[in-house]
Write an enzyme that holds these catalytic residues in place. Sequence first.
Site, PDB file in Angstrom:
ATOM      1  N   LYS A   1       0.840  -1.205   0.000  1.00 39.54           N
ATOM      2  CA  LYS A   1       0.000   0.000   0.000  1.00 39.54           C
ATOM      3  C   LYS A   1       0.875   1.255   0.000  1.00 39.54           C
ATOM      4  O   LYS A   1       2.103   1.178   0.169  1.00 39.54           O
ATOM      5  CB  LYS A   1      -0.909  -0.052   1.216  1.00 39.54           C
ATOM      6  CG  LYS A   1      -1.808  -1.306   1.253  1.00 39.54           C
ATOM      7  CD  LYS A   1      -2.827  -1.162   2.363  1.00 39.54           C
ATOM      8  CE  LYS A   1      -3.349  -2.484   2.841  1.00 39.54           C
ATOM      9  NZ  LYS A   1      -4.310  -2.326   3.936  1.00 39.54           N
TER      10      LYS A   1
ATOM     11  N   TYR B   1     -12.319  -3.307  -2.248  1.00 45.99           N
ATOM     12  CA  TYR B   1     -12.748  -3.247  -0.846  1.00 45.99           C
ATOM     13  C   TYR B   1     -14.276  -3.309  -0.693  1.00 45.99           C
ATOM     14  O   TYR B   1     -14.801  -2.897   0.348  1.00 45.99           O
ATOM     15  CB  TYR B   1     -12.185  -1.991  -0.186  1.00 45.99           C
ATOM     16  CG  TYR B   1     -10.717  -2.137   0.215  1.00 45.99           C
ATOM     17  CD1 TYR B   1     -10.268  -3.237   0.943  1.00 45.99           C
ATOM     18  CD2 TYR B   1      -9.777  -1.167  -0.134  1.00 45.99           C
ATOM     19  CE1 TYR B   1      -8.934  -3.381   1.302  1.00 45.99           C
ATOM     20  CE2 TYR B   1      -8.438  -1.304   0.232  1.00 45.99           C
ATOM     21  CZ  TYR B   1      -8.032  -2.408   0.957  1.00 45.99           C
ATOM     22  OH  TYR B   1      -6.711  -2.549   1.329  1.00 45.99           O
TER      23      TYR B   1
ATOM     24  N   ASN C   1      -1.192  -0.253   7.527  1.00 49.57           N
ATOM     25  CA  ASN C   1      -0.620  -1.586   7.804  1.00 49.57           C
ATOM     26  C   ASN C   1       0.144  -2.157   6.617  1.00 49.57           C
ATOM     27  O   ASN C   1       0.327  -3.360   6.501  1.00 49.57           O
ATOM     28  CB  ASN C   1      -1.700  -2.545   8.323  1.00 49.57           C
ATOM     29  CG  ASN C   1      -2.779  -2.807   7.301  1.00 49.57           C
ATOM     30  OD1 ASN C   1      -2.777  -2.232   6.217  1.00 49.57           O
ATOM     31  ND2 ASN C   1      -3.711  -3.688   7.619  1.00 49.57           N
TER      32      ASN C   1
ATOM     33  N   HIS D   1      -1.564  -5.656   1.783  1.00 46.76           N
ATOM     34  CA  HIS D   1      -2.805  -6.429   1.737  1.00 46.76           C
ATOM     35  C   HIS D   1      -2.494  -7.763   1.090  1.00 46.76           C
ATOM     36  O   HIS D   1      -1.722  -7.832   0.141  1.00 46.76           O
ATOM     37  CB  HIS D   1      -3.861  -5.697   0.899  1.00 46.76           C
ATOM     38  CG  HIS D   1      -5.016  -6.584   0.535  1.00 46.76           C
ATOM     39  ND1 HIS D   1      -6.114  -6.728   1.363  1.00 46.76           N
ATOM     40  CD2 HIS D   1      -5.226  -7.395  -0.521  1.00 46.76           C
ATOM     41  CE1 HIS D   1      -6.953  -7.592   0.802  1.00 46.76           C
ATOM     42  NE2 HIS D   1      -6.440  -8.010  -0.335  1.00 46.76           N
TER      43      HIS D   1
ATOM     44  N   GLU E   1     -10.004 -10.814  -6.501  1.00 46.21           N
ATOM     45  CA  GLU E   1      -9.116  -9.640  -6.435  1.00 46.21           C
ATOM     46  C   GLU E   1      -8.098  -9.564  -7.585  1.00 46.21           C
ATOM     47  O   GLU E   1      -7.803  -8.471  -8.072  1.00 46.21           O
ATOM     48  CB  GLU E   1      -8.353  -9.642  -5.107  1.00 46.21           C
ATOM     49  CG  GLU E   1      -9.256  -9.408  -3.909  1.00 46.21           C
ATOM     50  CD  GLU E   1      -8.512  -9.473  -2.584  1.00 46.21           C
ATOM     51  OE1 GLU E   1      -9.085  -9.034  -1.579  1.00 46.21           O
ATOM     52  OE2 GLU E   1      -7.364  -9.967  -2.539  1.00 46.21           O
TER      53      GLU E   1
HETATM   54  P1  CMP Z   1      -6.447  -5.048   4.421  1.00 45.61           P
HETATM   55  O1  CMP Z   1      -5.803  -6.382   4.556  1.00 45.61           O
HETATM   56  O2  CMP Z   1      -6.075  -4.251   3.215  1.00 45.61           O
HETATM   57  O3  CMP Z   1      -8.028  -5.231   4.423  1.00 45.61           O
HETATM   58  C1  CMP Z   1      -8.887  -4.225   4.869  1.00 45.61           C
HETATM   59  C2  CMP Z   1      -8.172  -3.068   5.473  1.00 45.61           C
HETATM   60  O4  CMP Z   1      -8.976  -2.200   6.248  1.00 45.61           O
HETATM   61  C3  CMP Z   1      -7.135  -3.570   6.440  1.00 45.61           C
HETATM   62  O5  CMP Z   1      -6.089  -4.177   5.727  1.00 45.61           O
HETATM   63  C4  CMP Z   1      -6.783  -2.280   7.185  1.00 45.61           C
HETATM   64  O6  CMP Z   1      -5.852  -1.499   6.454  1.00 45.61           O
HETATM   65  C5  CMP Z   1      -8.111  -1.517   7.167  1.00 45.61           C
HETATM   66  N1  CMP Z   1      -8.779  -1.406   8.447  1.00 45.61           N
HETATM   67  C6  CMP Z   1      -8.935  -0.280   9.155  1.00 45.61           C
HETATM   68  N2  CMP Z   1      -9.633  -0.510  10.276  1.00 45.61           N
HETATM   69  C7  CMP Z   1      -9.933  -1.833  10.286  1.00 45.61           C
HETATM   70  C8  CMP Z   1     -10.637  -2.679  11.182  1.00 45.61           C
HETATM   71  N3  CMP Z   1     -11.192  -2.215  12.315  1.00 45.61           N
HETATM   72  N4  CMP Z   1     -10.746  -3.998  10.882  1.00 45.61           N
HETATM   73  C9  CMP Z   1     -10.201  -4.489   9.732  1.00 45.61           C
HETATM   74  N5  CMP Z   1      -9.527  -3.709   8.827  1.00 45.61           N
HETATM   75  C10 CMP Z   1      -9.387  -2.399   9.108  1.00 45.61           C
END
Ligand code: CMP
Length: 146
Positions: free
Chosen positions: A8, A48, A111, A114, A125
């Site tokens: 990301k 998403y 984070n 993904h 995806e």
């Molecule tokens: P990702 O694996 O990209 O999938 C969904 C993303 O939502 C996750 O990583 C985080 O970057 C973001 N996110 C933010 N808040 C939450 C949450 N409470 N629970 C899960 N995903 C979250």
Amino acid sequence: MRTLVLIKPDGVMRQKIGDIITRFENKGVTLIGLKLISVNKEAAEKHYAVHKGKPFYDSLITYIMSGPVVAMVLEGKDVIDITRKLVGATNGAKAEPGTIRGDFSSGIDFNLIHASDSIETAQYEIPIFFKESELIKYERADKNWL
Ligand code: CMP
């Protein structure tokens, strides 16, 4: 078996591309697709869609569109589980040290990465970011040792 991985914008802007890809290469999965992209709104919303309506949805869409993203497809036996283990828990604060998020992220919003969480998710995806013709079939030279 294939999986989609996105580094990301925070991972790209923090110069973690090489470190992250090295971990996948070292583990033994095969990188069959790779590109640096800007994610448009249509792709962000499709990727998403499962999170639509959640409190973090809008900021998630803004975040994934906020800078360059590295999209890749990894292939190999058990690649989804292997990749998710290397990536670590969603919340960087809780992710184990040694995982990508555990080493580089300290929160849930930024984070870094993904990775598809199931075969069905990967099948949904991957085509958002790659045409089949962009995925290159080859065998790792070390395949007999992995
Ligand atoms: P990702 O694996 O990209 O999938 C969904 C993303 O939502 C996750 O990583 C985080 O970057 C973001 N996110 C933010 N808040 C939450 C949450 N409470 N629970 C899960 N995903 C979250």
